[in-house]
Design a protein around this motif. Structure first.
Motif, PDB file in Angstrom:
ATOM      1  N   PHE A  53       0.841  -1.206   0.000  1.00 49.76           N
ATOM      2  CA  PHE A  53       0.000   0.000   0.000  1.00 49.76           C
ATOM      3  C   PHE A  53       0.873   1.252   0.000  1.00 49.76           C
ATOM      4  CE2 PHE A  53      -1.806   3.492   2.433  1.00 49.76           C
ATOM      5  CZ  PHE A  53      -3.027   3.687   1.814  1.00 49.76           C
ATOM      6  N   MET A  54       1.899   1.283   0.862  1.00 54.44           N
ATOM      7  CA  MET A  54       2.753   2.469   0.954  1.00 54.44           C
ATOM      8  C   MET A  54       3.526   2.692  -0.346  1.00 54.44           C
ATOM      9  SD  MET A  54       4.241   1.794   4.789  1.00 54.44           S
ATOM     10  CE  MET A  54       3.170   1.742   6.226  1.00 54.44           C
ATOM     11  N   THR A  55       3.994   1.607  -0.953  1.00 55.99           N
ATOM     12  CA  THR A  55       4.772   1.736  -2.188  1.00 55.99           C
ATOM     13  C   THR A  55       3.904   2.282  -3.321  1.00 55.99           C
ATOM     14  OG1 THR A  55       6.220  -0.077  -1.529  1.00 55.99           O
ATOM     15  CG2 THR A  55       6.188   0.492  -3.863  1.00 55.99           C
ATOM     16  N   LEU A  56       2.713   1.718  -3.461  1.00 55.71           N
ATOM     17  CA  LEU A  56       1.824   2.179  -4.526  1.00 55.71           C
ATOM     18  C   LEU A  56       1.310   3.583  -4.266  1.00 55.71           C
ATOM     19  CD1 LEU A  56      -0.123  -1.135  -5.157  1.00 55.71           C
ATOM     20  CD2 LEU A  56       1.492  -0.031  -6.713  1.00 55.71           C
ATOM     21  N   THR A 112      13.647   7.680  -1.226  1.00 55.70           N
ATOM     22  CA  THR A 112      13.474   8.662  -0.142  1.00 55.70           C
ATOM     23  C   THR A 112      11.996   8.979   0.065  1.00 55.70           C
ATOM     24  OG1 THR A 112      15.628   9.634  -0.634  1.00 55.70           O
ATOM     25  CG2 THR A 112      14.076  10.988   0.609  1.00 55.70           C
ATOM     26  N   LEU A 113      11.269   9.150  -1.049  1.00 54.41           N
ATOM     27  CA  LEU A 113       9.835   9.427  -0.950  1.00 54.41           C
ATOM     28  C   LEU A 113       9.113   8.289  -0.241  1.00 54.41           C
ATOM     29  CD1 LEU A 113       7.305  11.083  -1.666  1.00 54.41           C
ATOM     30  CD2 LEU A 113       7.265   9.882  -3.868  1.00 54.41           C
ATOM     31  N   LEU A 114       9.466   7.057  -0.553  1.00 54.67           N
ATOM     32  CA  LEU A 114       8.799   5.913   0.060  1.00 54.67           C
ATOM     33  C   LEU A 114       9.018   5.903   1.574  1.00 54.67           C
ATOM     34  CD1 LEU A 114       7.203   3.329  -0.072  1.00 54.67           C
ATOM     35  CD2 LEU A 114       9.272   2.121  -0.815  1.00 54.67           C
ATOM     36  N   THR A 115      10.216   6.249   2.008  1.00 54.62           N
ATOM     37  CA  THR A 115      10.481   6.333   3.449  1.00 54.62           C
ATOM     38  C   THR A 115       9.595   7.380   4.110  1.00 54.62           C
ATOM     39  OG1 THR A 115      12.784   5.646   3.096  1.00 54.62           O
ATOM     40  CG2 THR A 115      12.269   6.760   5.181  1.00 54.62           C
ATOM     41  N   VAL A 117       6.680   8.530   2.959  1.00 60.48           N
ATOM     42  CA  VAL A 117       5.290   8.069   2.898  1.00 60.48           C
ATOM     43  C   VAL A 117       5.024   7.035   3.991  1.00 60.48           C
ATOM     44  CG1 VAL A 117       3.649   6.759   1.498  1.00 60.48           C
ATOM     45  CG2 VAL A 117       4.948   8.621   0.469  1.00 60.48           C
ATOM     46  N   ARG A 118       5.996   6.183   4.245  1.00 57.92           N
ATOM     47  CA  ARG A 118       5.843   5.180   5.314  1.00 57.92           C
ATOM     48  C   ARG A 118       5.602   5.851   6.655  1.00 57.92           C
ATOM     49  NH1 ARG A 118       8.930   2.835   9.205  1.00 57.92           N
ATOM     50  NH2 ARG A 118       8.576   0.597   9.626  1.00 57.92           N
ATOM     51  N   GLU A 119       6.431   6.823   6.994  1.00 56.47           N
ATOM     52  CA  GLU A 119       6.289   7.503   8.282  1.00 56.47           C
ATOM     53  C   GLU A 119       4.979   8.283   8.332  1.00 56.47           C
ATOM     54  OE1 GLU A 119       8.317   7.004  10.817  1.00 56.47           O
ATOM     55  OE2 GLU A 119       9.338   5.588   9.470  1.00 56.47           O
ATOM     56  N   ASN A 120       4.633   8.906   7.220  1.00 59.52           N
ATOM     57  CA  ASN A 120       3.395   9.687   7.172  1.00 59.52           C
ATOM     58  C   ASN A 120       2.180   8.787   7.349  1.00 59.52           C
ATOM     59  OD1 ASN A 120       1.648  11.838   6.811  1.00 59.52           O
ATOM     60  ND2 ASN A 120       1.823  11.847   4.592  1.00 59.52           N
ATOM     61  N   ALA A 121       2.189   7.627   6.697  1.00 54.14           N
ATOM     62  CA  ALA A 121       1.058   6.705   6.800  1.00 54.14           C
ATOM     63  C   ALA A 121       0.922   6.152   8.212  1.00 54.14           C
ATOM     64  CB  ALA A 121       1.229   5.569   5.791  1.00 54.14           C
ATOM     65  N   LEU A 122       2.048   5.798   8.824  1.00 58.78           N
ATOM     66  CA  LEU A 122       1.982   5.277  10.195  1.00 58.78           C
ATOM     67  C   LEU A 122       1.445   6.334  11.149  1.00 58.78           C
ATOM     68  CD1 LEU A 122       5.365   3.300  10.346  1.00 58.78           C
ATOM     69  CD2 LEU A 122       3.049   2.357  10.189  1.00 58.78           C
ATOM     70  N   GLY A 123       1.840   7.594  10.935  1.00 58.48           N
ATOM     71  CA  GLY A 123       1.314   8.654  11.779  1.00 58.48           C
ATOM     72  C   GLY A 123      -0.177   8.844  11.590  1.00 58.48           C
ATOM     73  N   ALA A 124      -0.646   8.712  10.350  1.00 59.29           N
ATOM     74  CA  ALA A 124      -2.076   8.854  10.084  1.00 59.29           C
ATOM     75  C   ALA A 124      -2.858   7.695  10.695  1.00 59.29           C
ATOM     76  CB  ALA A 124      -2.317   8.919   8.574  1.00 59.29           C
ATOM     77  N   TYR A 125      -2.292   6.464  10.625  1.00 55.20           N
ATOM     78  CA  TYR A 125      -2.974   5.316  11.217  1.00 55.20           C
ATOM     79  C   TYR A 125      -3.185   5.518  12.716  1.00 55.20           C
ATOM     80  CZ  TYR A 125      -1.583   2.897   6.901  1.00 55.20           C
ATOM     81  OH  TYR A 125      -1.390   2.523   5.602  1.00 55.20           O
ATOM     82  N   ALA A 126      -2.225   6.179  13.352  1.00 54.19           N
ATOM     83  CA  ALA A 126      -2.326   6.387  14.793  1.00 54.19           C
ATOM     84  C   ALA A 126      -3.466   7.328  15.160  1.00 54.19           C
ATOM     85  CB  ALA A 126      -1.000   6.935  15.330  1.00 54.19           C
ATOM     86  N   HIS A 127      -3.959   8.087  14.175  1.00 53.66           N
ATOM     87  CA  HIS A 127      -5.052   9.037  14.435  1.00 53.66           C
ATOM     88  C   HIS A 127      -6.306   8.684  13.635  1.00 53.66           C
ATOM     89  CE1 HIS A 127      -1.400  11.294  15.582  1.00 53.66           C
ATOM     90  NE2 HIS A 127      -2.195  11.913  16.456  1.00 53.66           N
TER      91      HIS A 127
END
Length: 847
Positions: A53-56, A112-115, A117-127
């Protein structure tokens, strides 16, 4: 906090303008990836410690960045919101929508973008528990009914189906995609993770996009995915989207315009026409008609006089004459002497004229007696007065001077607005202007029976498009009798009076004329066969109104071109585009002969069909550069990487455009702070720089805003400033300060004092956060003087009608908007309707 300051709209180019009320009319395009590409994406995800999901999602964000040119935007995604075991078996709707912010600033690599996006997605999941509605309420984005808040594009990945569910005895399951005919967003990419391949499709708003456009976009997306997995450490902007055949078509197939041109100079082409039709009228000024032979003889005498004063190739001569036969005698005489002319508008502020004379280094001026005091005598070694010096020039020969002028010698210099606070002169060679005039004479299909209105002053290069194409075909140029703009309600009568066949108008003026024609129900004279517009974006609604009023009686052309690329470089004829839908944007068309137009990204690579990029112009249209400014010249006149000609250059316009499926170019906007105000090119930085020189101002920002009162097509300048001391300077004081240093069209209509300029988190001025000026009372002076004379009272009454204000005083500067102002055109029209016979000049010079 993560979404603070995020733009709430993604500027994704669409096939049709966004309707005022968002529709849900949708279509579905099936999309799939090969087994090998699907496997490579999964492998890349594992290596980056990211989910598929994060890669796509990262790939989709990169794709949207490449298609929009926007590096900060939001993408929506649904989430099941069953993040506790106790919730999983419950029946009910728990799905929520997350907004994932895309940040592609700095042009990162895909890895770099994928890294990020990964952090951004994990932060969004937490909220994810925070309902989307509460998020919108907390952020308070600008709301309108044409689009959804915070995001307009959604991404979904359905995970691989549970094998225990899909394998039942004697049953085979397969996924069927249904086209519901509904799209809740502009675009939703829906992917399904299969055991071997990734499949899915795109649900899109059919009122915004055509099926062919979506299909082409998905081909580019697949190409981008292939490039990402092959080279994940390559910057996003350098990853290819184009197949070789499309790249070839964009760079050459649609841009092959090379033809042979005669090796003559501009004035030689005029002289050849004199030989063909010496007694035909070249100029019509009121009741006076001047033949080609007479005009040529007068220009020759001036040319010989200039030669005695040392004028020759590369000599720059100032020309300051109002519209008149003398103006054209001066222009032709300078060219025939081998020199290049520099137009100097006598209505410009004295400071600006002095700067242009000094910056250009001219020491010779052709003018008239009553204008001589406008120029600093110390900077000029000689002046030729076309009225007072007639006796001296009458002794000169009337034969054509024999001067060796080459194709690369300068023909003229036009000063344009400059971002540093200094105007800059553009040097244009004979080869460039000859090619332009021959091309436009063919494009306009001019003949000896045509009469062209000389509308533009020679201070703008558009005047050459009226003058020389007409003369090259033996037609007559009709001179204006009144200085300043012609009132739109008087233009139709002028066309009828002089049997004018061709009009070349600024787009903003044409917009106003269409409105006048609709209001007055005037019919166009039978003589008029062609109208050319250019200088600004042509509004589709104005064109549709024009077609309704005029039909096919008059041919209409939309043209485009910066001064640095010799007047006009592209043209569009709607009759050649039967596929254009009513209400669709009006393109700027295709290049003229010997002109190349590339649509390039920041890395000077061609952008895909439909994707935005910077318009870069090559070929003989490219000017020499900026006079005495090698630094500025090097910045925008760069080597042409796609020309087979050694040493070829192209001009980076700073204009944002895209290529349509049929090869037409469509104008989208500007990449920088340069704007077009009523057809005049304005560098906002120049106004800001001069405003900051005021002793009471510490900071200043100038923006261009749409004026709702004057129509959605009207841009008006607004200046925001921070004063050093209280009280801040008055609006009238600032207007007078700028009027003494800038042309009228560059003086802002609104001045707003602020305690401080709003900033973005990165410390830049946040232009989006600047407050809207009070449009009900622009330019109000602190001192109010009531109108007393009949003329003042009528003018004040008209201004109350035009601007909708309650109180109008004599010193409110309502009478000083300048000859370029669309509001001044309205003023003249309405004043005449009120019974006061005014010319534009009466209004523009009213104290």
């Amino acid at each position: 906090q993560a979404l603070a300051g995020m733009p709430t709209a993604l500027r994704l180019p669409t096939d049709r303008p966004r309707p005022e009320l968002q529709s849900s009319s949708g279509r579905y395009h099936t999309f799939g990836l090969s087994e090998s590409l699907s496997a490579a994406l999964k492998s890349l995800s594992r290596a980056a410690d990211a989910t598929l999901f994060m890669t796509l999602l990262a790939a989709f964000q990169a794709f949207l960045f490449r298609y929009s040119g926007q590096d900060d935007f939001g993408v929506g995604t649904p989430i099941a919101n069953r993040n506790h075991p106790e919730i999983e078996p419950l029946i009910g709707f728990f799905v929520n929508t997350l907004v994932l912010r895309a940040d592609l600033s700095g042009n990162p690599s895909f890895r770099t973008l994928l890294t990020e996006v990964r952090e951004n997605a994990l932060g969004a999941y937490a909220h994810q528990d925070l309902p989307f509605e509460m998020l919108v309420d907390a952020l308070q984005p600008d709301r309108n009914l044409s689009q959804s808040p915070l995001f307009q594009v959604m991404f979904m990945l359905n995970p691989a189906a549970n094998s225990a569910v899909t394998r039942l005895p004697d049953l085979e399951f397969s996924r069927l995609q249904t086209d519901t005919g509904i799209a809740l967003f502009d675009m939703t990419l829906i992917l399904n993770e299969g055991p071997d391949e990734i499949s899915g499709g795109v649900e899109y708003n059919a009122d915004l996009f055509d099926a062919d456009t979506i299909e082409r976009m998905m081909l580019h997306f697949r190409r981008l995915l292939e490039a990402m997995v092959a080279n994940p450490d390559t910057p996003i902007s350098a990853l290819p989207l184009l197949a070789p055949d499309e790249r070839q078509r964009l760079l050459q197939g649609w841009r092959q315009t090379s033809i042979e041109r005669p090796r003559q100079r501009l004035h030689h082409l005029f002289e050849a026409q004199v030989e063909r039709s010496p007694q035909a009228p070249a100029l019509i000024a009121g009741r006076e008609a001047i033949s080609y032979d007479e005009l040529n003889r007068r220009a020759n005498q001036l040319a010989h006089h200039l030669r005695e004063l040392g004028v020759g190739p590369e000599t720059l001569v100032g020309l300051s004459v109002p519209p008149s036969p003398d103006m054209l005698v001066g222009l032709l005489g300078i060219l025939k002497a081998g020199g290049a002319y520099l137009p100097l508008d006598p209505n410009y502020p004295a400071d600006r004229l002095a700067f242009m004379v000094e910056d250009a280094g001219i020491d010779l001026l052709v003018t008239q007696s009553h204008l001589l005091d406008r120029f600093p005598a110390d900077d000029l070694q000689a002046t030729i007065l076309l009225d007072a010096d007639q006796t001296a020039m009458a002794r000169q020969p009337v034969t054509n001077p024999a001067v060796a002028v080459t194709a690369i010698n300068a023909a003229y210099v036009i000063y344009t607005s400059g971002s540093t606070g200094r105007p800059k002169g553009v040097v244009v060679n004979h080869e460039s202007v000859v090619n332009h005039n021959l091309a436009t004479a063919e494009l306009f299909d001019l003949t000896a029976s045509d009469r062209m209105l000389q509308f533009a002053t020679i201070n703008f290069d558009a005047a050459l498009e009226e003058i020389f194409p007409t003369w090259l075909r033996g037609g007559a140029l009709v001179l204006r009798q009144q200085p300043g703009l012609i009132a739109t309600d008087a233009l139709t009568a002028l066309v009828a009076e002089y049997n004018i066949t061709v009009l070349d108008l600024p787009t903003a003026y044409w917009h106003q004329w269409v409105q006048t024609l609709a209001e007055t129900r005037q019919s166009l004279p039978a003589s008029l066969r062609l109208v050319i517009v250019g200088g600004e974006k042509a509004l589709p609604e104005r064109y549709e109104e024009w077609r309704r009023l005029v039909g096919d009686q008059v041919r209409w052309l939309n043209t485009y071109g910066p001064t640095e690329a010799t007047i006009v470089t592209t043209s569009y004829d709607p009759l050649d585009d039967p596929a254009r839908m009513p209400g669709a944007e009006v393109p700027i068309g295709v290049p003229l002969p010997n002109v190349t137009c590339y649509v390039l990204d920041a890395g000077l690579e061609p952008t895909p069909t439909g994707a935005p990029g910077e318009l870069c112009i090559g070929g003989v249209a490219v000017a020499r550069g900026y006079l005495h400014r090698p630094d500025l010249t090097a910045n925008v006149f760069v080597p042409d990487p796609y020309s087979p000609e050694a040493g070829a250059r192209m001009y980076r316009t700073g204009d944002l455009v895209r290529t349509k499926a049929n090869g037409d170019i469509e104008y989208l906007g500007r990449l920088d702070d340069q704007v077009k105000v009523r057809g005049f090119r304005v560098e906002l930085g120049e106004i800001e720089a001069i405003l900051r020189t005021h002793e009471q101002i510490s900071e200043a920002v100038v923006t261009a805003r749409h004026d709702g009162d004057a129509g959605s097509d009207a841009l008006r300048l607004a200046a925001y400033y921070v004063a050093r001391l209280e009280p801040p300077p008055s609006t009238g004081e600032l207007r007078r300060y700028l009027q003494s240093r800038l042309p009228g069209y560059m003086v802002p209509a609104f001045f707003v004092a602020l305690d401080h300029l709003p900033l973005t988190p990165s410390g830049k001025v946040n232009r989006r956060a600047l407050p809207a000026p009070d449009q009900s009372s622009p330019e109000i002076e602190t001192e109010f003087v009531a109108p007393t004379t009949d003329q003042e009272k009528i003018l004040a009454e008209v201004w109350r009608s035009v601007l909708g204000v309650e109180r109008v005083g004599v010193h409110d500067n309502f009478f000083e908007l300048g000859g370029d102002s669309i509001l001044s055109i309205q003023l003249v029209s309405r004043a005449n309707q009120a019974g006061l016979q005014l010319t534009p000049q009466d209004v523009f010079q009213y104290p």
